[in-house]
Design an enzyme around this catalytic site. Sequence first.
Site, short mmCIF file in Angstrom:
data_model
loop_
_atom_site.label_atom_id
_atom_site.label_comp_id
_atom_site.label_asym_id
_atom_site.label_seq_id
_atom_site.Cartn_x
_atom_site.Cartn_y
_atom_site.Cartn_z
N SER A 63 12.06 2.63 -45.82
CA SER A 63 11.99 3.90 -46.54
C SER A 63 12.73 3.98 -47.86
O SER A 63 12.57 4.97 -48.57
CB SER A 63 12.48 5.03 -45.65
N SER A 100 9.86 6.86 -46.43
CA SER A 100 10.05 8.30 -46.40
C SER A 100 10.87 8.84 -47.57
O SER A 100 10.83 10.06 -47.82
CB SER A 100 10.73 8.70 -45.09
N LYS A 142 18.81 12.61 -50.74
CA LYS A 142 17.71 12.80 -49.77
C LYS A 142 18.10 13.88 -48.77
O LYS A 142 19.25 13.92 -48.31
CB LYS A 142 17.43 11.47 -49.07
#
Length: 482
Positions: A171, A147, A72
């Site tokens: 997330s 997210s 990420k």
Amino acid sequence: MSLPLESVAALRAQLRAGEIRPRDIVAAIRERVEAHNPALNAYVHTDWDAACAEADRADIALPLGGIPVAIKDVIAVRGQPCTCGSGILQGHRSIYDATVIRKLRGAGAIPAGRVNMDEFAMGSSNENSYYGPCRNPWDTSRAPGGSSGGSAAAVAGGLAVVALGSDTGGSIRQPASFCGCVGLKPTYGRVSRFGLVAFASSLDQIGPLAHNVEDAALILGAISGHDPSDCTSVDRPVPDFAASLEGGVKGLKFGVPKEYFIPGMDPAVERAVRGAIDHLAREGAEIIDISLPHTEYAIASYYIIAPAEASSNLARFDGVRYGHRAKDPADVIDCYARTRREGFGSEVKRRILLGTYVLSSGYYDAYYLRAQKVRTLIRRDFDRAFASCDAILTPTAPSPAFRLGEKLDDPISMYLGDVFTIAVNMAGTCGISVPCGFADEGGGRLPIGLQIIGRPFGESTILRAAHHYERTTPWHRERPPI
Ligand code: GLN
């Protein structure tokens, strides 16, 4: 030769038998990314030559030797861009490895590619990204969740073997649920946050997204443990998570909180999760009703605490040290103001304004302090529940993946979607989402996730339960149409 990109254990076996080399795995991923990333927008930066060079140096005798991991875009990898899905960090490259990256490398893994996310991890749909939304591989008109949408879409779409995400209010788990993969948020303090760009420091944790529970356990084992560089990481032994997967669910007691089956939730979600609970009962688990009475205050208090911490953490992006700087500023205040106006997206600005407001004198006691008290009540709800059960079963999200754009103009409805994941972060404990069924939606199918919440540092128990569930159900074998 076919590469089992969906299992670390299977890849490891092929590597060790000499049937493949680590660079073959990188090449297979690259091929998938080149074919499908234009549609999915899961990766925002790749450097396949660097990944191949690292692959050639990988020691396949190590636990994750030669296994590529998608990262990420909020976790620092030395020499690579780290932009947190934000305009303000364009041009920024990390000068050091996050502790999780150092540990992954130590286990032989290769950080390969940076994946999309909501800006600074604020969002539930990946639509708040400087790079544009990532798309759900089950239906590209829908959100992958957020997210960590890029991490989930990359894994589910077969563009990554495993990925790292971060979870502040859901997330990792919610995108795993939307995309039909496994996502685990570790207990606060289990995994070092050193090198994770901070959103809300008292809630953030890094964790794995994977095709199956065993792979999640392997990655969790590699990244866990005390780190002197993060004083909130906890100094306690890291169990061999992968070794504790067997054992089944007989003798385990699961609590089902009545507050997690609410009016307005999608009937397909309720049906799938109730079906999963019945299944676990048939497999020998004991199911009891429990109550987490302060659940209804979790969202309101989270959306005070998280923005408050964010407003403080994001003060460092001022045009002086990192990334974007406004052109020809008149003075330092003009530089700060224009850099931030130009660099941040609207959701991040909204959170900074909210956070600054609730921390300001006169409002601190009314909002921030009260939210902290509510947080204590939420934690006590879980302490009380875990006195009578080993783990808690809930839906991960109240609906399957929604359409891109559907909630964009209504932040409150976006925030309400976090109703089942946020309390876990507020209580500082651990949770995993595993696929538990599908909703039929306009000719296609959309995955649904079961959340298993564990005691603080009870990851072994939820992994074992999730592994048994996975082994005795077909859901994780289903593949998206891409
Ligand atoms: N959706 C939540 C938010 O927008 C959680 C995000 C996260 O876990 N990083 O804050």
